[in-house]
Design a protein around this motif. Structure first.
Motif, PDB file in Angstrom:
ATOM      1  N   ARG A 164     -15.997  85.878  80.856  1.00 21.70           N
ATOM      2  CA  ARG A 164     -15.768  84.641  81.319  1.00 21.70           C
ATOM      3  C   ARG A 164     -16.688  83.570  80.288  1.00 21.70           C
ATOM      4  N   LEU A 165     -15.849  82.740  79.600  1.00 23.98           N
ATOM      5  CA  LEU A 165     -16.327  81.958  78.756  1.00 23.98           C
ATOM      6  C   LEU A 165     -16.925  80.752  79.641  1.00 23.98           C
ATOM      7  N   SER A 166     -18.461  80.802  79.114  1.00 22.56           N
ATOM      8  CA  SER A 166     -19.103  79.780  80.355  1.00 22.56           C
ATOM      9  C   SER A 166     -19.332  78.350  79.609  1.00 22.56           C
ATOM     10  N   GLN A 167     -19.719  78.417  78.516  1.00 20.94           N
ATOM     11  CA  GLN A 167     -19.926  77.023  77.787  1.00 20.94           C
ATOM     12  C   GLN A 167     -19.794  77.283  76.443  1.00 20.94           C
ATOM     13  N   MET A 168     -19.299  75.765  75.904  1.00 21.63           N
ATOM     14  CA  MET A 168     -18.936  75.767  74.597  1.00 21.63           C
ATOM     15  C   MET A 168     -19.185  74.346  74.060  1.00 21.63           C
ATOM     16  N   LEU A 169     -20.270  74.175  72.907  1.00 17.71           N
ATOM     17  CA  LEU A 169     -20.554  72.939  72.328  1.00 17.71           C
ATOM     18  C   LEU A 169     -20.821  72.887  70.981  1.00 17.71           C
ATOM     19  N   PHE A 170     -20.568  71.629  70.268  1.00 19.30           N
ATOM     20  CA  PHE A 170     -20.475  71.586  68.982  1.00 19.30           C
ATOM     21  C   PHE A 170     -21.340  70.372  68.819  1.00 19.30           C
ATOM     22  N   LEU A 171     -22.079  70.133  67.588  1.00 19.76           N
ATOM     23  CA  LEU A 171     -22.572  68.933  67.371  1.00 19.76           C
ATOM     24  C   LEU A 171     -21.788  67.757  67.041  1.00 19.76           C
ATOM     25  N   PRO A 172     -22.099  66.680  67.367  1.00 20.56           N
ATOM     26  CA  PRO A 172     -21.099  65.489  67.217  1.00 20.56           C
ATOM     27  C   PRO A 172     -20.017  65.288  66.116  1.00 20.56           C
ATOM     28  N   GLN A 173     -20.697  65.691  65.034  1.00 18.99           N
ATOM     29  CA  GLN A 173     -19.955  65.577  63.508  1.00 18.99           C
ATOM     30  C   GLN A 173     -18.988  66.659  63.452  1.00 18.99           C
ATOM     31  N   TYR A 174     -19.121  67.662  64.143  1.00 19.43           N
ATOM     32  CA  TYR A 174     -18.050  68.862  64.119  1.00 19.43           C
ATOM     33  C   TYR A 174     -16.955  69.040  65.355  1.00 19.43           C
ATOM     34  N   GLN A 175     -16.918  67.945  66.156  1.00 21.48           N
ATOM     35  CA  GLN A 175     -16.256  67.968  67.268  1.00 21.48           C
ATOM     36  C   GLN A 175     -14.691  67.413  66.686  1.00 21.48           C
ATOM     37  N   ARG A 176     -13.537  68.180  67.440  1.00 24.23           N
ATOM     38  CA  ARG A 176     -12.342  67.631  66.919  1.00 24.23           C
ATOM     39  C   ARG A 176     -11.971  67.969  65.628  1.00 24.23           C
ATOM     40  N   LYS A 177     -12.428  69.175  65.059  1.00 24.39           N
ATOM     41  CA  LYS A 177     -12.379  69.437  63.723  1.00 24.39           C
ATOM     42  C   LYS A 177     -11.659  70.965  63.791  1.00 24.39           C
ATOM     43  N   GLY A 178     -11.369  71.365  64.799  1.00 27.08           N
ATOM     44  CA  GLY A 178     -10.536  72.713  64.890  1.00 27.08           C
ATOM     45  C   GLY A 178     -11.614  73.890  65.313  1.00 27.08           C
ATOM     46  N   HIS A 179     -12.842  73.530  65.280  1.00 30.48           N
ATOM     47  CA  HIS A 179     -13.901  74.792  65.616  1.00 30.48           C
ATOM     48  C   HIS A 179     -13.800  75.534  66.893  1.00 30.48           C
ATOM     49  N   GLY A 180     -13.302  74.425  68.142  1.00 25.80           N
ATOM     50  CA  GLY A 180     -13.119  74.903  69.284  1.00 25.80           C
ATOM     51  C   GLY A 180     -12.021  76.062  69.298  1.00 25.80           C
ATOM     52  N   SER A 181     -10.873  75.725  68.658  1.00 26.82           N
ATOM     53  CA  SER A 181      -9.779  77.009  68.636  1.00 26.82           C
ATOM     54  C   SER A 181     -10.362  78.288  67.983  1.00 26.82           C
ATOM     55  N   ARG A 182     -11.115  78.143  66.856  1.00 26.49           N
ATOM     56  CA  ARG A 182     -11.726  79.025  66.257  1.00 26.49           C
ATOM     57  C   ARG A 182     -12.658  79.964  66.953  1.00 26.49           C
ATOM     58  N   MET A 183     -13.448  79.126  67.769  1.00 24.09           N
ATOM     59  CA  MET A 183     -14.189  79.815  68.647  1.00 24.09           C
ATOM     60  C   MET A 183     -13.587  80.572  69.926  1.00 24.09           C
ATOM     61  N   LEU A 184     -12.645  79.962  70.399  1.00 25.02           N
ATOM     62  CA  LEU A 184     -11.778  80.648  71.339  1.00 25.02           C
ATOM     63  C   LEU A 184     -11.240  81.723  70.958  1.00 25.02           C
ATOM     64  N   ARG A 185     -10.549  81.797  69.761  1.00 28.19           N
ATOM     65  CA  ARG A 185     -10.044  83.205  69.388  1.00 28.19           C
ATOM     66  C   ARG A 185     -11.072  84.065  69.228  1.00 28.19           C
ATOM     67  N   ALA A 186     -12.081  83.792  68.571  1.00 30.07           N
ATOM     68  CA  ALA A 186     -13.198  84.700  68.504  1.00 30.07           C
ATOM     69  C   ALA A 186     -13.591  85.560  69.831  1.00 30.07           C
ATOM     70  N   VAL A 187     -13.468  84.630  71.027  1.00 33.85           N
ATOM     71  CA  VAL A 187     -13.834  85.059  72.206  1.00 33.85           C
ATOM     72  C   VAL A 187     -12.767  86.144  72.693  1.00 33.85           C
ATOM     73  N   TYR A 188     -11.556  85.769  72.252  1.00 37.91           N
ATOM     74  CA  TYR A 188     -10.243  86.618  72.837  1.00 37.91           C
ATOM     75  C   TYR A 188     -10.351  87.830  72.116  1.00 37.91           C
ATOM     76  N   LYS A 189     -10.775  87.851  70.732  1.00 34.76           N
ATOM     77  CA  LYS A 189     -10.881  88.797  69.751  1.00 34.76           C
ATOM     78  C   LYS A 189     -12.117  89.824  70.435  1.00 34.76           C
ATOM     79  N   LEU A 190     -13.027  89.556  70.847  1.00 31.89           N
ATOM     80  CA  LEU A 190     -14.079  90.418  71.317  1.00 31.89           C
ATOM     81  C   LEU A 190     -13.616  90.965  72.810  1.00 31.89           C
ATOM     82  N   GLY A 191     -12.951  90.302  73.512  1.00 33.08           N
ATOM     83  CA  GLY A 191     -12.391  90.791  74.557  1.00 33.08           C
ATOM     84  C   GLY A 191     -11.370  91.978  74.432  1.00 33.08           C
ATOM     85  N   LEU A 192     -10.401  91.577  73.331  1.00 32.04           N
ATOM     86  CA  LEU A 192      -9.663  92.659  73.272  1.00 32.04           C
ATOM     87  C   LEU A 192      -9.973  93.963  72.653  1.00 32.04           C
ATOM     88  N   GLU A 193     -11.150  93.862  71.774  1.00 36.05           N
ATOM     89  CA  GLU A 193     -11.529  95.003  71.125  1.00 36.05           C
ATOM     90  C   GLU A 193     -12.585  95.664  72.057  1.00 36.05           C
TER      91      GLU A 193
END
Length: 416
Positions: A223-252
């Motif tokens: 269960r993905l519980s929390q996700m945060l980014f410093l303000p300057q890095y928000q809405r820059k595509g990092h959330g999607s990258r992190m989410l895919r990393a969570v999926y990758k860990l689960g699949l492996e």
């Protein structure tokens, strides 16, 4: 419903335009100079080198939720011209707090006590200590196992027991959770917690936490519980990258049976929908239409065997898979037909059983304690069901606004 998106989007834009026209908030209240807006009085500065610190450079931002540290109103009482600067080492997140003010009342808020709540492991009290910490970090690397890399950004996986030094690092990490996430609950110390940290070269950027629930049969639910980014890095595509990393860990992970999320915000849900829709596109290719849908009869449901196959391959929940499929259907449906949009809304309610709040206290009792007879109960349940369907259909207007936003992004990225 054909013009729902235009109306809602127009209202959204008007409301946000008004925000920019409003008078910006003041650091101190005009009626009392000893009451300070905490969010504006505090500045965080992430510093990578001694040279940066001496030149007063670094990544600067202001906290979002100081009501979890000071008063519920976000205010600090008892200081005039209050200014709080928190320098933080960019790698290990060790803080050095500088506080200045021109006057103080006798009953002023205890700032030392407040910051002790934020930094359970303590904080640096002198400039010499901070400079020494910066110099030490020049020969260090981010903690954990490198699991993903894109451009100058790297994602590291950490756990309490298996990652050396993480027990000492965790309190400093939690300090960012407290001021950047409203209503935050700290992750526990169990090794079932997985921490994914994001760094740009040697500077902390963001964090994602995942908890592994044991559900029996030697299987787990991530269960993905929390996700945060410093303000300057928000809405820059990092959330999607992190989410895919969570999926990758689960699949492996052979023990992982399913990957879920904990109460996502609307912004996070949009990012998740876009990411999931892109991931699931390959699985939907043979069932999504390639032409405009003009009648409700042209809509084809996901076959059950296909749904189970996708669940097994992606480890996503069935409801999220169905939601992504609904977004693709929405992208191809003829939105000029009000009748078709109404039928489509009812289709979504019927097929996906979207949970809507039931009215409370349906088992009405009379003052003398007697219950409704079966006939009265049946009529009341029918009325409740009718009211619930009306509320549900109306709420789908907001849902279609999100669908439009996501479909537009999918077209822009040439997914559809």
């Amino acid at each position: 419903m054909a013009n729902l998106f235009d109306e809602e989007q127009g209202q959204y834009l008007r409301l946000n335009a008004l925000k920019y026209l409003e008078k910006p908030p003041e650091i101190q209240r005009e009626d009392d100079p000893f009451i300070t807006n905490g969010s504006l009085a505090i500045t965080y500065i992430l510093v990578q080198t001694v040279e940066q610190y001496k030149a007063d450079q670094g990544l600067k931002f202001q906290p979002s939720y100081v009501h979890q540290v000071f008063r519920q109103t976000n205010e600090i009482y008892g200081y005039k011209d209050l200014k709080i600067t928190i320098h933080v080492t960019a790698l290990g997140l060790k803080p050095y707090i500088k506080i200045s003010y021109s006057e103080q009342t006798e009953d002023a808020d205890d700032l030392q006590e407040s910051f002790n709540k934020v930094y359970e492991a303590g904080f640096l009290s002198t400039e010499e200590q901070f400079i020494k910490a910066l110099e030490e970090e020049q020969n260090q690397e981010p903690l954990g196992e490198l699991i993903e890399e894109y451009g100058d950004f790297k994602i590291y996986k950490c756990q309490m027991v298996t990652t050396n030094g993480f027990i000492q690092f965790k309190p400093f990490l939690q300090a960012f959770l407290l001021v950047l996430i409203d209503g935050v609950q700290y992750p526990g110390d169990e090794n079932e917690w997985v921490y994914l940290t994001l760094y740009e070269k040697r500077q902390f950027v963001g964090l994602t936490t995942v908890f592994k629930f044991n559900i029996g049969w030697n299987k787990q639910r991530h269960r993905l519980s929390q996700m945060l980014f410093l303000p300057q890095y928000q809405r820059k595509g990092h959330g999607s990258r992190m989410l895919r990393a969570v999926y990758k860990l689960g699949l492996e992970d052979e023990k992982c049976l399913q990957i879920t999320l904990e109460d996502p915000s609307e912004d996070f849900q949009v990012m998740r929908d876009i990411t999931d829709s892109k991931i699931l596109h390959e699985h939907f290719k043979d069932i999504i239409p390639n032409k405009i849908i003009n009648t409700i009869q042209e809509i084809v449901d996901i076959p059950k065997d296909k749904l189970f196959e996708i669940m097994k391959k992606t480890k996503l929940h069935a409801q999220q898979i169905k939601r992504a499929y609904s977004i693709y259907l929405y992208a191809f449906i003829n939105k000029k037909s009000s009748k078709l949009m109404t039928e489509f809304a009812r289709y979504l309610l019927r097929e996906h059983q979207k949970p809507y709040n039931r009215k409370k206290n349906i088992l009405v009792r009379f003052e003398n304690g007697s219950s409704l007879d079966p006939k009265q109960m049946h009529l009341l349940e029918l009325k409740e069901k009718e009211d619930r369907n009306i509320i549900a259909e109306e709420s789908l207007g907001d849902e279609f606004c999100l669908f439009e936003l996501i479909a537009t992004k999918l077209r822009k990225d040439k997914v559809i």
